[in-house]
Design a protein around this motif. Structure first.
Motif, PDB file in Angstrom:
ATOM      1  N   THR A 183      -2.859   4.184  -3.126  1.00 40.90           N
ATOM      2  CA  THR A 183      -3.172   3.143  -3.860  1.00 40.90           C
ATOM      3  C   THR A 183      -2.593   1.766  -3.608  1.00 40.90           C
ATOM      4  O   THR A 183      -1.749   2.025  -2.387  1.00 40.90           O
ATOM      5  N   THR A 184      -2.475   0.776  -4.226  1.00 43.04           N
ATOM      6  CA  THR A 184      -1.920  -0.481  -3.777  1.00 43.04           C
ATOM      7  C   THR A 184      -0.995  -0.840  -5.036  1.00 43.04           C
ATOM      8  O   THR A 184      -1.786  -1.000  -6.134  1.00 43.04           O
ATOM      9  N   ASP A 193       0.916  -1.237   0.075  1.00 39.56           N
ATOM     10  CA  ASP A 193      -0.127   0.101  -0.056  1.00 39.56           C
ATOM     11  C   ASP A 193       0.932   1.218   0.110  1.00 39.56           C
ATOM     12  O   ASP A 193       1.683   1.520   0.689  1.00 39.56           O
TER      13      ASP A 193
END
Length: 215
Positions: free
Chosen positions: A165-166, A153
């Motif tokens: 975001t990841t 992450d």
């Protein structure tokens, strides 16, 4: 054969780095595909090293230091794929390419590779890596669709550490960043529901205290 395979690790990574996608917000990071030779991904994912038992999840890896696995000389002796990968990231061409692409200060550093088998319930709080780590790369090892959102992450900084975001988890995908004051990252925005395997590859300063972790 070992020399050829070692070269294959270096060559595969060099080609991967040339294709990498550079993202600049909220900090500089690089997204990777096809990081390692396919045979080495398979071999590492299938290592005869059982997942750790009795682990406690408090948001920090060091909570379970006693069960962590590194590609140290003993592990390399037991498992040739570990030696091939360690040798590949000691290759001077790899080090030079990383410096050229990322600006990382790698002079005098040493290679540290951790083999992670994270169980359901595992998570890492948003954090930045310590200054002794001069380069961080995560390589994801499994193709399980249930892990698609189980990558690293990316967060903004304090006070809120907002989730951004990841990095996508998937077989032979990866993420690079150069540790700094703004490189906030973690694991767990999307709950982990199955075993998550990865490698964490660092170049660390020459005065790294826990020398037993080094490749």
């Amino acid at each position: 054969m070992d020399a050829l395979t070692k070269n294959a690790v270096a060559e595969t990574f060099l080609a991967c780095l040339e294709r990498s996608r550079h993202v600049t917000q909220p900090f500089y990071y690089w997204l990777l595909e096809d990081v390692l030779p396919e045979a080495d991904v398979d071999a590492v994912a299938a290592l005869a090293i059982p997942p750790p038992q009795g682990t406690h999840f408090h948001g920090r890896r060091e909570t379970n230091n006693a069960t962590r696995v590194f590609f140290d000389p003993e592990t390399q002796e037991r498992f040739p794929p570990c030696r091939r990968i360690a040798d590949g990231f000691k290759d001077e061409r790899v080090i030079a390419a990383i410096r050229a692409e990322t600006g990382a200060h790698l002079y005098g550093t040493r290679v540290r590779i951790e083999y992670c088998q994270d169980a359901p319930g595992f998570w890492l709080e948003p954090h930045t890596d310590i200054a002794a780590k001069k380069f961080t790369m995560v390589i994801y090892l499994l193709s399980n669709p249930a892990l698609r959102l189980a990558g690293t992450d990316i967060h903004e900084g304090p006070p809120g550490h907002a989730y951004v975001t990841t990095a996508p988890y998937g077989r032979n995908l990866g993420l690079i960043f150069i540790p700094g004051a703004n490189t906030w990252h973690g694991v767990g925005h999307h709950p982990l529901r199955t075993l998550r395997k990865s490698l964490i590859i660092n170049y660390v300063s020459a005065d790294w205290r826990d020398t037993f972790e080094l490749a």
